[in-house]
Design a protein around this motif. Structure first.
Motif, PDB file in Angstrom:
ATOM      1  N   MET A  13       0.903  -1.208   0.038  1.00 51.30           N
ATOM      2  CA  MET A  13      -0.202  -0.067  -0.020  1.00 51.30           C
ATOM      3  C   MET A  13       0.868   1.316  -0.083  1.00 51.30           C
ATOM      4  N   GLN A  14       0.509   2.307  -0.927  1.00 54.10           N
ATOM      5  CA  GLN A  14       1.051   3.730  -0.848  1.00 54.10           C
ATOM      6  C   GLN A  14       1.282   4.206   0.655  1.00 54.10           C
ATOM      7  N   PHE A  62      -4.819  23.310 -10.593  1.00 53.93           N
ATOM      8  CA  PHE A  62      -3.288  23.126 -11.127  1.00 53.93           C
ATOM      9  C   PHE A  62      -3.402  22.131 -12.363  1.00 53.93           C
ATOM     10  N   PRO A  63      -3.803  22.668 -13.489  1.00 50.80           N
ATOM     11  CA  PRO A  63      -3.709  21.829 -14.639  1.00 50.80           C
ATOM     12  C   PRO A  63      -2.415  21.121 -14.906  1.00 50.80           C
ATOM     13  N   ARG A  64      -1.158  21.943 -14.729  1.00 47.55           N
ATOM     14  CA  ARG A  64      -0.025  21.549 -15.032  1.00 47.55           C
ATOM     15  C   ARG A  64       0.621  20.946 -13.747  1.00 47.55           C
ATOM     16  N   ILE A  65       0.084  20.369 -12.783  1.00 44.99           N
ATOM     17  CA  ILE A  65       0.583  19.940 -11.450  1.00 44.99           C
ATOM     18  C   ILE A  65       1.700  19.111 -11.735  1.00 44.99           C
ATOM     19  N   GLU A  66       1.698  18.095 -12.822  1.00 45.62           N
ATOM     20  CA  GLU A  66       2.840  17.308 -12.953  1.00 45.62           C
ATOM     21  C   GLU A  66       4.267  18.239 -13.349  1.00 45.62           C
ATOM     22  N   MET A  67       4.219  19.170 -13.832  1.00 41.55           N
ATOM     23  CA  MET A  67       5.282  20.040 -14.022  1.00 41.55           C
ATOM     24  C   MET A  67       6.111  20.364 -12.613  1.00 41.55           C
ATOM     25  N   ILE A  68       4.991  20.452 -11.676  1.00 40.80           N
ATOM     26  CA  ILE A  68       5.770  20.609 -10.316  1.00 40.80           C
ATOM     27  C   ILE A  68       5.681  19.489  -9.367  1.00 40.80           C
ATOM     28  N   ALA A  69       5.845  18.414  -9.680  1.00 44.40           N
ATOM     29  CA  ALA A  69       5.683  17.002  -9.025  1.00 44.40           C
ATOM     30  C   ALA A  69       6.649  16.997  -7.877  1.00 44.40           C
ATOM     31  N   ASP A  70       7.780  17.453  -7.809  1.00 45.35           N
ATOM     32  CA  ASP A  70       8.745  17.409  -6.741  1.00 45.35           C
ATOM     33  C   ASP A  70       8.396  18.434  -5.855  1.00 45.35           C
ATOM     34  N   ALA A 104      -7.738   8.729  -7.900  1.00 41.27           N
ATOM     35  CA  ALA A 104      -8.750   8.464  -9.063  1.00 41.27           C
ATOM     36  C   ALA A 104      -8.363   9.562 -10.056  1.00 41.27           C
ATOM     37  N   LEU A 105      -7.686  10.536  -9.637  1.00 44.49           N
ATOM     38  CA  LEU A 105      -7.507  11.716 -10.678  1.00 44.49           C
ATOM     39  C   LEU A 105      -6.424  11.323 -11.962  1.00 44.49           C
ATOM     40  N   PRO A 106      -6.511  11.633 -12.898  1.00 49.76           N
ATOM     41  CA  PRO A 106      -5.697  11.481 -14.182  1.00 49.76           C
ATOM     42  C   PRO A 106      -4.402  12.048 -13.965  1.00 49.76           C
ATOM     43  N   ILE A 107      -3.515  11.832 -12.800  1.00 43.03           N
ATOM     44  CA  ILE A 107      -2.230  12.101 -12.885  1.00 43.03           C
ATOM     45  C   ILE A 107      -1.400  10.898 -12.753  1.00 43.03           C
ATOM     46  N   ASN A 108      -0.262  11.099 -13.374  1.00 42.49           N
ATOM     47  CA  ASN A 108       0.753   9.857 -13.572  1.00 42.49           C
ATOM     48  C   ASN A 108       1.002   9.270 -11.969  1.00 42.49           C
ATOM     49  N   HIS A 109       1.197   7.960 -12.048  1.00 39.93           N
ATOM     50  CA  HIS A 109       1.425   7.231 -10.687  1.00 39.93           C
ATOM     51  C   HIS A 109       2.732   7.803  -9.937  1.00 39.93           C
ATOM     52  N   GLN A 110       3.676   8.122 -10.580  1.00 41.04           N
ATOM     53  CA  GLN A 110       4.896   8.793 -10.038  1.00 41.04           C
ATOM     54  C   GLN A 110       4.703   9.754  -9.404  1.00 41.04           C
ATOM     55  N   THR A 111       4.191  10.867  -9.858  1.00 39.20           N
ATOM     56  CA  THR A 111       3.486  12.133  -9.534  1.00 39.20           C
ATOM     57  C   THR A 111       2.618  11.785  -8.144  1.00 39.20           C
ATOM     58  N   LYS A 112       1.849  10.995  -8.226  1.00 37.02           N
ATOM     59  CA  LYS A 112       0.890  10.750  -6.989  1.00 37.02           C
ATOM     60  C   LYS A 112       1.904  10.275  -5.821  1.00 37.02           C
ATOM     61  N   ARG A 113       2.788   9.280  -6.127  1.00 35.36           N
ATOM     62  CA  ARG A 113       3.654   8.912  -5.033  1.00 35.36           C
ATOM     63  C   ARG A 113       4.456  10.080  -4.441  1.00 35.36           C
TER      64      ARG A 113
END
Ligand SMILES: [Zn+2]
Length: 282
Positions: free
Chosen positions: A1-2, A227-235, A260-269
């Motif tokens: 589990m995450q 934050f539509p570009r949230i993956e750009m600030i994933a860190d 459940a949001l359409p964000i890549n797995h790595q960004t979520k982690r």
């Protein structure tokens, strides 16, 4: 589990709150009796965190005597509270110029006491984050000593509906000066400026290497709109709920909706765990 670190939970001495503030919190809370039970019992709170898969929690406190009722005694209160589970709880404390004789020395004292980060709430403290530019020496001392002690500083950004709050102080752009003058100070812009100033917050975390946002108090269904570009600030994004505040009635549901949001797995982690784990090493 995450595994999850929830960096923004309001575990505070609620008995200090001014009556109109407590009334407002109760009005927004779906089951205040249950929340009160959990708040009053650290074992029950740990049980809740276990059940939700939350490894660690940032327990937010700040000093705002005039509007909210919080005095500098919140610091001792939260340090004591965290003794039950020092490996699970991150104590956030506060220093407000004018409430202690030497704000810089107070930061040093809190660092030794076990406070892991500081919280400022400009709209409840009636103070802009960059007021040191107008000669507020106490505020400059707080930032200098926080930076020297390696204490991250969380600053509330975005609106507040608490009686007496002055929202002009809560604009993220007022924190731009901190990135310029205290580049090694880790600054977490709580709530990412929601719901009015998300673009300012997004700009700042991209501009300043030690500036972050937390996404607490943002309904997950609004996150991609805000934050539509949230993956750009994933860190640079930290998970938080603001429980038991108005925007976080149910921690479990918030986590499920985020996953459940359409964000890549790595960004979520990174958001749920890695970024906060990096800022708060064990
Ligand atoms: Zn909060």
């Amino acid at each position: 589990m995450q595994p999850i670190i929830d960096i923004h939970i309001h575990m505070m001495p609620y008995s200090m709150l001014k009556p109109p503030i407590l009334d407002l919190i109760k009005r927004y809370c779906q089951d205040w009796a249950e929340v009160e039970r959990i708040i009053g019992d650290s074992k029950a709170f740990l049980g809740l965190l276990d059940q939700l898969g939350i490894e660690r929690a940032g327990l937010i406190n700040y000093v705002a005597p005039e509007i909210i009722g919080f005095t500098p005694e919140v610091n001792e209160w939260i340090v004591n509270y965290c003794k039950v589970a020092p490996d699970r709880f991150l104590a956030f404390g506060g220093v407000l110029p004018g409430t202690v004789p030497d704000p810089g020395a107070e930061v040093d004292r809190l660092a030794k006491l076990g406070i892991r980060a500081l919280k400022m709430h400009p709209s409840h403290q009636l103070l802009s984050p960059n007021d040191y530019r107008n000669g507020n020496r106490g505020l400059a001392a707080i930032y200098e000593r926080a930076q020297a002690n390696g204490l991250p500083l969380m600053i509330h950004t975005g609106t507040s509906i608490f009686p007496g709050a002055r929202n002009l102080h809560a604009q993220p752009l007022l924190c731009d000066d901190l990135g310029v003058d205290y580049p090694d100070l880790v600054v977490i812009l709580a709530h990412g400026g929601r719901p009015l100033w998300m673009e300012e917050a997004f700009f700042l975390v991209r501009r300043h290497k030690n500036m972050y946002i937390d996404i607490s108090g943002i309904p997950p269904q609004k996150l991609m709109e805000y934050f539509p570009r949230i993956e750009m600030i994933a860190d640079k994004v930290l998970w938080g709920t603001d429980w038991p505040g108005p925007g976080a009635p149910d921690i479990k549901r918030n986590i499920e909706m985020f996953l459940a949001l359409p964000i890549n797995h790595q960004t979520k982690r990174k958001i749920l765990y890695d970024n906060a784990a990096r800022l708060f090493p064990r």
